[in-house]
Design a protein around this motif. Structure first.
Motif, PDB file in Angstrom:
ATOM      1  N   LYS A 162      68.986  45.649  22.484  1.00 51.14           N
ATOM      2  CA  LYS A 162      70.204  44.906  22.150  1.00 51.14           C
ATOM      3  C   LYS A 162      70.378  44.743  20.641  1.00 51.14           C
ATOM      4  O   LYS A 162      71.506  44.583  20.160  1.00 51.14           O
ATOM      5  CB  LYS A 162      70.179  43.534  22.817  1.00 51.14           C
ATOM      6  CG  LYS A 162      70.374  43.581  24.323  1.00 51.14           C
ATOM      7  CD  LYS A 162      70.301  42.188  24.928  1.00 51.14           C
ATOM      8  CE  LYS A 162      70.524  42.243  26.448  1.00 51.14           C
ATOM      9  NZ  LYS A 162      70.404  40.897  27.072  1.00 51.14           N
ATOM     10  N   GLU A 163      69.262  44.775  19.904  1.00 49.17           N
ATOM     11  CA  GLU A 163      69.305  44.559  18.463  1.00 49.17           C
ATOM     12  C   GLU A 163      69.660  45.826  17.679  1.00 49.17           C
ATOM     13  O   GLU A 163      70.004  45.750  16.502  1.00 49.17           O
ATOM     14  CB  GLU A 163      67.954  44.024  17.973  1.00 49.17           C
ATOM     15  CG  GLU A 163      67.681  42.590  18.356  1.00 49.17           C
ATOM     16  CD  GLU A 163      68.602  41.600  17.659  1.00 49.17           C
ATOM     17  OE1 GLU A 163      68.930  41.831  16.477  1.00 49.17           O
ATOM     18  OE2 GLU A 163      68.987  40.604  18.304  1.00 49.17           O
ATOM     19  N   ILE A 164      69.565  46.988  18.317  1.00 48.09           N
ATOM     20  CA  ILE A 164      69.827  48.231  17.594  1.00 48.09           C
ATOM     21  C   ILE A 164      71.293  48.295  17.168  1.00 48.09           C
ATOM     22  O   ILE A 164      72.203  48.123  17.979  1.00 48.09           O
ATOM     23  CB  ILE A 164      69.475  49.457  18.463  1.00 48.09           C
ATOM     24  CG1 ILE A 164      67.958  49.519  18.710  1.00 48.09           C
ATOM     25  CG2 ILE A 164      69.949  50.753  17.798  1.00 48.09           C
ATOM     26  CD1 ILE A 164      67.532  50.623  19.656  1.00 48.09           C
ATOM     27  N   ALA A 165      71.486  48.543  15.880  1.00 48.58           N
ATOM     28  CA  ALA A 165      72.840  48.679  15.337  1.00 48.58           C
ATOM     29  C   ALA A 165      72.754  49.481  14.051  1.00 48.58           C
ATOM     30  O   ALA A 165      71.743  49.445  13.347  1.00 48.58           O
ATOM     31  CB  ALA A 165      73.460  47.307  15.071  1.00 48.58           C
ATOM     32  N   GLU A 166      73.810  50.204  13.760  1.00 50.64           N
ATOM     33  CA  GLU A 166      73.836  51.026  12.549  1.00 50.64           C
ATOM     34  C   GLU A 166      73.660  50.135  11.314  1.00 50.64           C
ATOM     35  O   GLU A 166      74.318  49.098  11.180  1.00 50.64           O
ATOM     36  CB  GLU A 166      75.141  51.799  12.471  1.00 50.64           C
ATOM     37  CG  GLU A 166      75.133  52.896  11.414  1.00 50.64           C
ATOM     38  CD  GLU A 166      76.288  53.877  11.580  1.00 50.64           C
ATOM     39  OE1 GLU A 166      76.284  54.921  10.893  1.00 50.64           O
ATOM     40  OE2 GLU A 166      77.181  53.604  12.411  1.00 50.64           O
ATOM     41  N   GLY A 167      72.737  50.533  10.448  1.00 46.38           N
ATOM     42  CA  GLY A 167      72.490  49.793   9.227  1.00 46.38           C
ATOM     43  C   GLY A 167      71.422  48.731   9.341  1.00 46.38           C
ATOM     44  O   GLY A 167      70.965  48.193   8.330  1.00 46.38           O
ATOM     45  N   LYS A 168      71.010  48.398  10.564  1.00 47.04           N
ATOM     46  CA  LYS A 168      69.956  47.405  10.743  1.00 47.04           C
ATOM     47  C   LYS A 168      68.603  48.077  10.521  1.00 47.04           C
ATOM     48  O   LYS A 168      68.394  49.221  10.929  1.00 47.04           O
ATOM     49  CB  LYS A 168      70.032  46.791  12.131  1.00 47.04           C
ATOM     50  CG  LYS A 168      69.129  45.574  12.329  1.00 47.04           C
ATOM     51  CD  LYS A 168      69.401  44.871  13.650  1.00 47.04           C
ATOM     52  CE  LYS A 168      70.677  44.069  13.595  1.00 47.04           C
ATOM     53  NZ  LYS A 168      70.828  43.182  14.784  1.00 47.04           N
ATOM     54  N   THR A 169      67.661  47.378   9.886  1.00 45.92           N
ATOM     55  CA  THR A 169      66.367  47.991   9.597  1.00 45.92           C
ATOM     56  C   THR A 169      65.400  47.843  10.771  1.00 45.92           C
ATOM     57  O   THR A 169      65.569  46.974  11.642  1.00 45.92           O
ATOM     58  CB  THR A 169      65.710  47.373   8.353  1.00 45.92           C
ATOM     59  OG1 THR A 169      65.341  46.008   8.645  1.00 45.92           O
ATOM     60  CG2 THR A 169      66.652  47.400   7.162  1.00 45.92           C
ATOM     61  N   GLU A 191      50.258  44.678  16.754  1.00 45.15           N
ATOM     62  CA  GLU A 191      51.375  44.774  15.821  1.00 45.15           C
ATOM     63  C   GLU A 191      52.511  45.593  16.430  1.00 45.15           C
ATOM     64  O   GLU A 191      52.328  46.761  16.784  1.00 45.15           O
ATOM     65  CB  GLU A 191      50.923  45.400  14.502  1.00 45.15           C
ATOM     66  CG  GLU A 191      49.994  44.495  13.692  1.00 45.15           C
ATOM     67  CD  GLU A 191      49.697  45.051  12.316  1.00 45.15           C
ATOM     68  OE1 GLU A 191      50.297  46.091  11.940  1.00 45.15           O
ATOM     69  OE2 GLU A 191      48.868  44.456  11.614  1.00 45.15           O
ATOM     70  N   THR A 192      53.661  44.980  16.560  1.00 48.56           N
ATOM     71  CA  THR A 192      54.815  45.633  17.174  1.00 48.56           C
ATOM     72  C   THR A 192      55.249  46.845  16.351  1.00 48.56           C
ATOM     73  O   THR A 192      55.259  46.810  15.128  1.00 48.56           O
ATOM     74  CB  THR A 192      55.976  44.634  17.284  1.00 48.56           C
ATOM     75  OG1 THR A 192      55.547  43.516  18.073  1.00 48.56           O
ATOM     76  CG2 THR A 192      57.204  45.268  17.920  1.00 48.56           C
ATOM     77  N   MET A 193      55.604  47.904  17.059  1.00 56.75           N
ATOM     78  CA  MET A 193      56.048  49.128  16.408  1.00 56.75           C
ATOM     79  C   MET A 193      57.514  49.398  16.769  1.00 56.75           C
ATOM     80  O   MET A 193      57.867  49.469  17.950  1.00 56.75           O
ATOM     81  CB  MET A 193      55.167  50.301  16.857  1.00 56.75           C
ATOM     82  CG  MET A 193      55.383  51.585  16.077  1.00 56.75           C
ATOM     83  SD  MET A 193      54.374  52.953  16.740  1.00 56.75           S
ATOM     84  CE  MET A 193      52.732  52.266  16.606  1.00 56.75           C
ATOM     85  N   VAL A 194      58.353  49.523  15.743  1.00 57.65           N
ATOM     86  CA  VAL A 194      59.729  49.980  15.898  1.00 57.65           C
ATOM     87  C   VAL A 194      59.907  51.111  14.899  1.00 57.65           C
ATOM     88  O   VAL A 194      59.864  50.893  13.687  1.00 57.65           O
ATOM     89  CB  VAL A 194      60.752  48.855  15.624  1.00 57.65           C
ATOM     90  CG1 VAL A 194      62.168  49.399  15.774  1.00 57.65           C
ATOM     91  CG2 VAL A 194      60.528  47.665  16.552  1.00 57.65           C
ATOM     92  N   LEU A 195      60.081  52.323  15.410  1.00 55.45           N
ATOM     93  CA  LEU A 195      60.208  53.508  14.557  1.00 55.45           C
ATOM     94  C   LEU A 195      61.520  54.217  14.886  1.00 55.45           C
ATOM     95  O   LEU A 195      61.905  54.304  16.056  1.00 55.45           O
ATOM     96  CB  LEU A 195      59.035  54.461  14.784  1.00 55.45           C
ATOM     97  CG  LEU A 195      57.625  53.884  14.553  1.00 55.45           C
ATOM     98  CD1 LEU A 195      56.568  54.899  14.944  1.00 55.45           C
ATOM     99  CD2 LEU A 195      57.458  53.468  13.101  1.00 55.45           C
ATOM    100  N   SER A 196      62.157  54.754  13.865  1.00 56.90           N
ATOM    101  CA  SER A 196      63.454  55.386  14.077  1.00 56.90           C
ATOM    102  C   SER A 196      63.528  56.740  13.392  1.00 56.90           C
ATOM    103  O   SER A 196      62.795  57.021  12.429  1.00 56.90           O
ATOM    104  CB  SER A 196      64.571  54.479  13.527  1.00 56.90           C
ATOM    105  OG  SER A 196      64.410  54.279  12.129  1.00 56.90           O
ATOM    106  N   GLY A 197      64.429  57.593  13.918  1.00 59.74           N
ATOM    107  CA  GLY A 197      64.670  58.890  13.300  1.00 59.74           C
ATOM    108  C   GLY A 197      63.410  59.717  13.180  1.00 59.74           C
ATOM    109  O   GLY A 197      62.616  59.799  14.125  1.00 59.74           O
ATOM    110  N   ARG A 210      63.552  51.289   6.783  1.00 62.38           N
ATOM    111  CA  ARG A 210      64.508  52.335   7.143  1.00 62.38           C
ATOM    112  C   ARG A 210      65.621  51.753   8.002  1.00 62.38           C
ATOM    113  O   ARG A 210      65.385  51.007   8.958  1.00 62.38           O
ATOM    114  CB  ARG A 210      63.816  53.470   7.888  1.00 62.38           C
ATOM    115  CG  ARG A 210      64.762  54.644   8.160  1.00 62.38           C
ATOM    116  CD  ARG A 210      64.129  55.742   9.001  1.00 62.38           C
ATOM    117  NE  ARG A 210      65.026  56.885   9.142  1.00 62.38           N
ATOM    118  CZ  ARG A 210      66.034  56.942  10.014  1.00 62.38           C
ATOM    119  NH1 ARG A 210      66.241  55.943  10.842  1.00 62.38           N
ATOM    120  NH2 ARG A 210      66.822  58.004  10.060  1.00 62.38           N
ATOM    121  N   LYS A 211      66.865  52.126   7.695  1.00 60.47           N
ATOM    122  CA  LYS A 211      68.026  51.644   8.423  1.00 60.47           C
ATOM    123  C   LYS A 211      68.384  52.605   9.557  1.00 60.47           C
ATOM    124  O   LYS A 211      68.307  53.817   9.405  1.00 60.47           O
ATOM    125  CB  LYS A 211      69.212  51.470   7.475  1.00 60.47           C
ATOM    126  CG  LYS A 211      68.993  50.389   6.423  1.00 60.47           C
ATOM    127  CD  LYS A 211      70.206  50.230   5.517  1.00 60.47           C
ATOM    128  CE  LYS A 211      69.987  49.116   4.506  1.00 60.47           C
ATOM    129  NZ  LYS A 211      71.162  48.925   3.614  1.00 60.47           N
TER     130      LYS A 211
END
Length: 362
Positions: A162-169, A191-197, A210-211
């Motif tokens: 739900k938190e994913i949005a363009e420009g959010k890190t 440790e929570t992992m959130v990785l993108s792209g 990273r945004k």
């Protein structure tokens, strides 16, 4: 039978005079007392005949008693030599161990040498396998805690999506997840992992500034502690329409995950499960990009015995809990991992993590 009594029986059957439990998670398992002692000494000493005791920093004695430990609690001050306090407490019970079981995978050399100096006649043997054998089979009370932990992990993934949005890190999304879990009165199990792209192609990457951009795949790897027991889940989602290559990798990992889970039952070997997932990925042409084991045990510790690898011949038994987490990490396309927590049942498998696995496009 209590955990202490089970270890006492083991000592009697194997003619071992004493056992020293030192891993904090194992201390919690046998005593109910959860502590992170840092560099200070924490342990439970169990004897073949004499009454056991728990040793901890002096300031933690009230907490150990409040946790329900029914035997003596011995404290040590920061100004004292804790290993001398330990040796004196053992000798005060008129025990002069000839055979002493220790956690060889945990007890540091300095402390082992102190025990050897205090008890020069003692032969030090491994306690590790006995503790592993006890912890690897979960009872119904433990399983219920693991179900609750998995339910919270599912909730955390839902918050992340739900938190994913363009420009959010990545860190902003991570913070929202952890705040939501704290609001539930719980903590993360690692440790929570959130990785993108492109960062999704690093199996143990580090979240940062990273945004999020349209076209990114976003990988979540997280877990929650519920009443001392851990969950561990990974989901990968798409933000914007994924490419055909990304879809192919995702569906290959999903097949590896579901094929391995479908094979879980009593009697199957850990190595067989790893092979099923690895073959699925290899046959699709991505074998070289699956660079880690299939899974690991789960319980009080987020990583515990057994290791689900292609070299482990151990057969699964009812009550074992472990992860199934195949992945493909192709830096020029994407990384994808899908991880579930499973328990071996009498006839097959129960999947504890239930967040949807079909590719979600946000």
């Amino acid at each position: 039978m209590s955990k202490v009594e089970e270890i006492q029986n083991y000592l009697q059957q194997n003619q071992i005079d004493a056992a020293f439990v030192t891993t904090p998670d194992n201390v919690f398992y046998v005593s109910g007392f959860k502590s992170n002692p840092h560099e200070r000494l924490l342990g439970v000493v169990i004897f073949k005949e004499a009454e056991p005791f728990l040793i901890c920093p002096q300031m933690e004695i009230p907490d150990a008693k409040d946790a329900g430990w029914p035997y003596e609690v011995i404290g040590h001050q920061d100004t004292e030599n804790s290993m001398e306090v330990l040796a004196q407490a053992i000798k005060a019970r008129n025990v002069n161990p000839q055979t002493f079981a220790i956690e060889k995978a945990h007890l540091i050399v300095e402390r082992l040498e102190a025990l050897q100096q205090s008890f020069p006649q003692a032969n030090f043997v491994r306690l590790d396998e006995k503790i592993n054998a006890m912890r690897v089979i979960k009872d119904e009370n433990e399983l219920e805690k693991l179900r609750k932990a998995a339910e919270l992990a599912d909730y955390a993934i839902e918050i992340g999506c739900k938190e994913i949005a363009e420009g959010k890190t990545e860190m902003e999304i991570l913070t929202a997840i952890e705040n939501a879990i704290q609001d539930k009165g719980c903590k993360m199990s690692f440790e929570t992992m959130v990785l993108s792209g492109p960062k999704t192609a690093s199996p143990h990457g580090t979240p940062g500034a990273r945004k999020i951009e349209k076209g990114d795949m976003v990988l979540f790897d997280l877990g929650v502690i519920y009443d001392g027991y851990c969950s561990d889940i990974t989901r990968t989602v798409a933000y914007g329409e994924p490419s055909e290559a990304q879809k192919e990798i995702y569906n290959t990992v999903l097949s590896a995950n579901t094929n391995a889970i479908a094979a879980v039952k009593p009697g199957v070997r850990a190595m067989d499960l790893d092979k099923i997932a690895r073959d699925t990925i290899s046959e699709a042409g991505y074998g070289e990009y699956f660079t880690h084991r299939l899974g690991h045990g789960l319980g009080i510790s987020v990583h515990e015995f057994p290791s689900v690898t292609g070299a482990n011949e151990m057969t699964m038994e009812e009550g074992m809990v472990f992860t199934i987490e195949p992945g493909i990490y192709k830096s020029d396309v994407t990384g994808v991992r899908i991880e579930d927590d499973v328990v071996v049942t009498k006839d097959g498998v129960e999947v504890l993590t239930k967040f949807p696995k079909d590719l979600i496009v946000l």
